[in-house]
Design a protein around this motif. Structure first.
Motif, PDB file in Angstrom:
ATOM      1  N   UNK A   6       0.839  -1.202   0.000  1.00  0.00           N
ATOM      2  CA  UNK A   6       0.000   0.000   0.000  1.00  0.00           C
ATOM      3  C   UNK A   6       0.874   1.253   0.000  1.00  0.00           C
ATOM      4  N   UNK A   7       0.561   2.190  -0.903  1.00  0.00           N
ATOM      5  CA  UNK A   7       1.330   3.416  -1.002  1.00  0.00           C
ATOM      6  C   UNK A   7       0.874   4.410   0.057  1.00  0.00           C
ATOM      7  N   UNK A   8       1.828   4.922   0.816  1.00  0.00           N
ATOM      8  CA  UNK A   8       1.517   5.908   1.847  1.00  0.00           C
ATOM      9  C   UNK A   8       1.449   7.286   1.194  1.00  0.00           C
ATOM     10  N   UNK A   9       0.377   8.048   1.446  1.00  0.00           N
ATOM     11  CA  UNK A   9       0.286   9.378   0.850  1.00  0.00           C
ATOM     12  C   UNK A   9       1.272  10.321   1.502  1.00  0.00           C
ATOM     13  N   UNK A  10       1.607  11.425   0.831  1.00  0.00           N
ATOM     14  CA  UNK A  10       2.441  12.428   1.497  1.00  0.00           C
ATOM     15  C   UNK A  10       1.698  13.040   2.667  1.00  0.00           C
ATOM     16  N   UNK A  11       2.438  13.529   3.643  1.00  0.00           N
ATOM     17  CA  UNK A  11       1.818  14.291   4.718  1.00  0.00           C
ATOM     18  C   UNK A  11       1.307  15.582   4.092  1.00  0.00           C
ATOM     19  N   UNK A  12       0.007  15.820   4.192  1.00  0.00           N
ATOM     20  CA  UNK A  12      -0.637  16.881   3.419  1.00  0.00           C
ATOM     21  C   UNK A  12      -1.045  18.045   4.301  1.00  0.00           C
ATOM     22  N   UNK A  13      -0.534  19.225   3.959  1.00  0.00           N
ATOM     23  CA  UNK A  13      -0.850  20.455   4.675  1.00  0.00           C
ATOM     24  C   UNK A  13      -1.673  21.352   3.751  1.00  0.00           C
ATOM     25  N   UNK A  14      -2.854  21.746   4.224  1.00  0.00           N
ATOM     26  CA  UNK A  14      -3.751  22.620   3.472  1.00  0.00           C
ATOM     27  C   UNK A  14      -3.777  23.990   4.134  1.00  0.00           C
ATOM     28  N   UNK A  15      -3.398  25.020   3.375  1.00  0.00           N
ATOM     29  CA  UNK A  15      -3.397  26.395   3.864  1.00  0.00           C
ATOM     30  C   UNK A  15      -4.638  27.103   3.334  1.00  0.00           C
ATOM     31  N   UNK A  16      -5.286  27.877   4.191  1.00  0.00           N
ATOM     32  CA  UNK A  16      -6.549  28.505   3.811  1.00  0.00           C
ATOM     33  C   UNK A  16      -6.556  29.982   4.199  1.00  0.00           C
ATOM     34  N   UNK A  17      -6.985  30.816   3.264  1.00  0.00           N
ATOM     35  CA  UNK A  17      -7.315  32.204   3.581  1.00  0.00           C
ATOM     36  C   UNK A  17      -8.629  32.530   2.870  1.00  0.00           C
ATOM     37  N   UNK A  18      -8.921  33.779   2.617  1.00  0.00           N
ATOM     38  CA  UNK A  18     -10.202  34.118   2.013  1.00  0.00           C
ATOM     39  C   UNK A  18     -10.167  33.998   0.490  1.00  0.00           C
TER      40      UNK A  18
END
Length: 208
Positions: A1-13
């Motif tokens: 099973x392929x492990x996904x990258x550690x995913x960081x989502x940045x949010x502004x307006x």
């Protein structure tokens, strides 16, 4: 099973100033950390260790490039703003993220309203940076510079920061000012504040 990258989502307006700067500056910080390890022992961000991306709660700038003064800040710090296109935040972006960093507390509330189960991994960016010193790096798993290792370390880091938060709300000072239309000096200050969080984050994700 392929492990996904550690995913960081940045949010502004609008997803043309604060969150794209955070997206590209985190990618840069991770790349700089990887350049410190011995040759042949590290992969690159593109090889699946960390995914840094962004979105906006507004959605009215869909498809637009990064705001020019924001792009100048990214370039001045060694990053690359090319290829960026703004997009509206969707529920599936939150679902796929291991860490969600918002520019303001209002946007944090917006995320949690969309996905209540994301509350434990959603922080105002300044709040996350303020709480990071409470984490003991030695207590994080050390699986090496592999997708599995970085992913496990990142997930444990988010859990540790959430535990340090103890359910408390973010502070007003944790918010990032909106620099849109306010000139290069304001953009530079906001970019500095972004780096105060994302550089220590990269250091913990990619230990030397």
């Amino acid at each position: 099973m392929t492990v996904p990258p550690f995913t960081v989502l940045h949010i502004c307006m609008g997803n043309i100033c604060r969150s794209p700067m955070a997206e590209r500056l985190l990618a840069l910080a991770v790349q700089q950390r990887l350049s410190r390890v011995p040759a042949g022992t590290a992969t690159t961000v593109a090889d699946g260790l960390v995914l840094s991306h962004s979105a906006g709660t507004g959605g009215w700038h869909d498809g637009e490039e990064m705001n020019p003064p924001a792009a100048r800040q990214v370039r001045a710090r060694g990053g690359d703003p090319t290829g960026f296109a703004a997009r509206k935040l969707l529920s599936e972006h939150i679902d796929a993220a291991d860490l969600v960093l918002t520019a303001t507390a209002d946007q944090q509330e917006y995320v949690v309203a969309l996905r209540a189960d994301a509350a434990g991994r959603t922080f105002v960016l300044g709040e996350f940076g303020r709480l990071l010193p409470a984490v003991d790096p030695a207590a994080l798993p050390d699986g090496g510079l592999t997708p599995d290792g970085v992913y496990a370390r990142g997930v444990a880091l988010v859990e540790a920061v959430d535990a340090a938060r103890r359910g408390a709300s973010a502070l007003p000072a944790d918010d990032l000012d909106d620099p849109w239309g306010r000139g290069d000096q304001t953009f530079s200050r906001v970019a500095d504040e972004i780096e105060e969080t994302i550089v220590p984050l990269a250091r913990l994700l990619i230990p030397s």
